[in-house]
Design a protein around this motif. Structure first.
Motif, PDB file in Angstrom:
ATOM      1  N   VAL A   1      12.087   4.475 -23.890  1.00 18.44           N
ATOM      2  CA  VAL A   1      11.411   3.280 -23.373  1.00 18.44           C
ATOM      3  C   VAL A   1      12.256   2.562 -22.329  1.00 18.44           C
ATOM      4  CG1 VAL A   1      10.006   2.962 -25.425  1.00 18.44           C
ATOM      5  CG2 VAL A   1      12.214   1.803 -25.285  1.00 18.44           C
ATOM      6  N   ASN A   2      13.570   2.720 -22.380  1.00 19.73           N
ATOM      7  CA  ASN A   2      14.417   2.219 -21.292  1.00 19.73           C
ATOM      8  C   ASN A   2      15.770   2.902 -21.342  1.00 19.73           C
ATOM      9  OD1 ASN A   2      16.358   0.610 -22.932  1.00 19.73           O
ATOM     10  ND2 ASN A   2      14.616  -0.753 -23.278  1.00 19.73           N
ATOM     11  N   THR A   3      16.458   2.869 -20.234  1.00 20.00           N
ATOM     12  CA  THR A   3      17.778   3.472 -20.148  1.00 20.00           C
ATOM     13  C   THR A   3      18.577   2.729 -19.084  1.00 20.00           C
ATOM     14  OG1 THR A   3      18.998   5.548 -19.752  1.00 20.00           O
ATOM     15  CG2 THR A   3      16.921   5.252 -18.538  1.00 20.00           C
ATOM     16  N   VAL A   4      19.888   2.723 -19.245  1.00 15.83           N
ATOM     17  CA  VAL A   4      20.740   1.950 -18.339  1.00 15.83           C
ATOM     18  C   VAL A   4      22.157   2.504 -18.375  1.00 15.83           C
ATOM     19  CG1 VAL A   4      21.396   0.230 -20.097  1.00 15.83           C
ATOM     20  CG2 VAL A   4      21.393  -0.418 -17.678  1.00 15.83           C
ATOM     21  N   VAL A   5      22.833   2.419 -17.237  1.00 13.62           N
ATOM     22  CA  VAL A   5      24.250   2.785 -17.165  1.00 13.62           C
ATOM     23  C   VAL A   5      25.046   1.537 -17.548  1.00 13.62           C
ATOM     24  CG1 VAL A   5      26.124   3.671 -15.738  1.00 13.62           C
ATOM     25  CG2 VAL A   5      23.781   4.466 -15.353  1.00 13.62           C
ATOM     26  N   MET A   6      25.542   1.512 -18.761  1.00 15.89           N
ATOM     27  CA  MET A   6      26.210   0.325 -19.298  1.00 15.89           C
ATOM     28  C   MET A   6      27.451  -0.051 -18.499  1.00 15.89           C
ATOM     29  SD  MET A   6      24.384  -0.496 -22.002  1.00 15.89           S
ATOM     30  CE  MET A   6      25.452  -1.535 -22.978  1.00 15.89           C
ATOM     31  N   THR A   7      28.179   0.952 -18.061  1.00 10.83           N
ATOM     32  CA  THR A   7      29.470   0.698 -17.434  1.00 10.83           C
ATOM     33  C   THR A   7      29.363   0.105 -16.038  1.00 10.83           C
ATOM     34  OG1 THR A   7      29.402   3.127 -17.195  1.00 10.83           O
ATOM     35  CG2 THR A   7      31.026   2.204 -18.706  1.00 10.83           C
ATOM     36  N   HIS A   8      28.173   0.075 -15.451  1.00 10.53           N
ATOM     37  CA  HIS A   8      28.020  -0.643 -14.186  1.00 10.53           C
ATOM     38  C   HIS A   8      28.034  -2.154 -14.409  1.00 10.53           C
ATOM     39  CE1 HIS A   8      27.593   2.992 -12.071  1.00 10.53           C
ATOM     40  NE2 HIS A   8      26.282   3.140 -12.089  1.00 10.53           N
ATOM     41  N   THR A   9      27.753  -2.587 -15.632  1.00 10.01           N
ATOM     42  CA  THR A   9      27.751  -4.017 -15.959  1.00 10.01           C
ATOM     43  C   THR A   9      28.959  -4.412 -16.775  1.00 10.01           C
ATOM     44  OG1 THR A   9      25.330  -4.154 -15.873  1.00 10.01           O
ATOM     45  CG2 THR A   9      26.466  -5.823 -17.194  1.00 10.01           C
ATOM     46  N   VAL A  10      29.328  -3.592 -17.741  1.00 12.60           N
ATOM     47  CA  VAL A  10      30.499  -3.859 -18.587  1.00 12.60           C
ATOM     48  C   VAL A  10      31.408  -2.626 -18.565  1.00 12.60           C
ATOM     49  CG1 VAL A  10      29.800  -5.704 -20.168  1.00 12.60           C
ATOM     50  CG2 VAL A  10      28.855  -3.425 -20.483  1.00 12.60           C
TER      51      VAL A  10
END
Length: 426
Positions: free
Chosen positions: A301-310
């Protein structure tokens, strides 16, 4: 004998304990787990910070601003917007007031037309000016509200529906329209993000404050049964020990609330999060990404590259990618092969070399918020017994903290005039 026992060291229990300890009460917190936090936990796995499921923290929450030192959390903020996988390529929609230069790109995306834009404004505008009690009048499901507003085009089907599926942990549009509008208000006002040390930094800060005020927080202390004995309540622990207090606040998970109080089990929605690592990220964008295609949607339902933010969520030279799926009660969870296939379609890259670090199945990720949305429930349950948690308020960090605050006010009020309510503002 203590003044108060708090069962559960999640956000509601810790907030309640901190306020009452600051008010001069002798408070002991009983937590069955080996760390504070409840659903807000972070584990270090091979140098990666993995929250228990994908989470975000919105600094616009009023109760959060009252409860913690936001600056000390060193928040990394996600861009306010969403990235959408279309039949051909990717499209991005960003907050038009914060990113005015993105408006032309949004209009060219094919996701926004004049009719949908007017309908969205008609639906969302009341959330910016009206209190929740007003929004909840004549409440209907969010699906019915969108139909009524005339919101039927790609802005709904390709953006809002897949985005809110992950936020609300349900895909049928049965959530309260008033609650959905409330969340939109917070998204408009705040920039959700995550603490550099993980979501666990929030309960850890609350616990540190409670301890500094004199609260005793006992980990690995699982409550088994409560017995009223005159003007005290005895809580028996699974290990055979017992603790006595004048009052008890139950701020535990759904099963424990039912076992300890007899209350009906709060209805919940489940989420599943997959944590992958890769040397090369699939995108340079930090936006949350959803699948807006009309065919083949799911299970992600969603996905994100965490390390671009943290960046602190991964060791140097590695990236952390989160992928979230629904976890319907009684249904089979998503399988890794299907998740990898869908991620490859969403990102448009080969993900076969990505290493799976962990899968989190959170059956009770969020309390369900069906329409019509009821008022926040009183913390008073029985004589000298109180209940707190986001299932008594709204399904959010805001709801958990606010519920803990209400329980603390009720305890202080019932404990007598010597316990000044002014202490709640410390």
């Amino acid at each position: 004998m203590h003044d108060l026992i708090v069962i559960g060291a999640g956000l509601a229990g810790l907030r309640c304990a901190g306020l009452l300890s600051a008010g001069g009460l002798d408070v002991v917190v009983l937590e069955a787990a080996d760390a504070v936090g409840g659903r807000q936990r972070t584990d270090i796995v091979d140098g990666f910070r993995l929250d228990r499921g994908f989470q975000v923290l919105n600094p616009a929450y009023p109760a959060l601003r009252r409860s913690v030192d936001l600056d000390a959390l060193a928040l990394g903020s996600f861009p306010v917007g969403v990235r959408v996988r279309m039949e051909e390529g990717m499209a991005e929609l960003r907050h038009p007031l914060r990113y005015p230069l993105s408006i032309a790109t949004s209009l060219r995306s094919g996701l926004v037309n004049g009719r949908d834009a007017v309908a969205l404004a008609r639906w969302a505008a009341p959330a910016l000016a009206q209190p929740l009690s007003r929004l909840a009048r004549n409440d209907v499901t969010v699906r019915e509200a969108w139909d009524s507003a005339g919101l039927r085009g790609p802005l709904r089907s390709a953006v809002l529906e897949p985005f809110l599926t992950g936020v609300l942990a349900e895909s049928r549009g049965e959530t309260s329209n008033a609650f959905a509008r409330l969340l939109v208000r917070y998204f408009v006002l705040g920039r959700p993000g995550l603490p550099a040390q993980g979501i666990a930094a929030v309960p850890e800060q609350l616990a540190a404050h409670a301890r500094a005020m004199g609260a005793d927080i006992r980990l690995g202390a699982s409550a088994g049964r409560m017995t009223a004995l005159g003007e005290e309540i005895r809580v028996e622990l699974i290990d055979g020990d017992s603790v006595r207090a004048a009052r008890v606040v139950v701020a535990a998970g759904p099963d424990a609330v039912t076992d300890l109080t007899g209350l009906a089990r709060p209805a919940t929605n489940g989420l599943q999060t997959w944590w992958f690592t890769a040397v090369e990220p699939p995108t340079a964008s930090a936006l949350l990404t959803v699948d807006g295609r009309s065919r083949g949607r799911g299970p992600v339902v969603n996905t994100v590259v965490m390390t671009h933010t943290v960046p602190s969520y991964a060791p140097a030279g590695r990236h952390l990618i989160a992928a979230t799926c629904l976890l319907p009660r009684g249904a089979d969870p998503a399988e890794e092969n299907d998740v990898r296939r869908h991620l490859s379609e969403i990102w448009g890259v080969d993900v076969s070399a990505w290493e799976l670090i962990r899968r989190d199945d959170i059956a009770d990720a969020l309390p369900a918020q069906p329409a019509p949305l009821g008022a926040a429930r009183s913390p008073r349950y029985a004589e000298r017994l109180y209940v707190a948690g986001d299932h008594r308020d709204t399904a959010s960090i805001q709801g958990a903290l606010a519920s803990g605050e209400r329980a603390a006010r009720a305890v202080l009020s019932d404990a007598g005039p010597s316990r000044s309510a002014a202490s709640l503002h410390r």
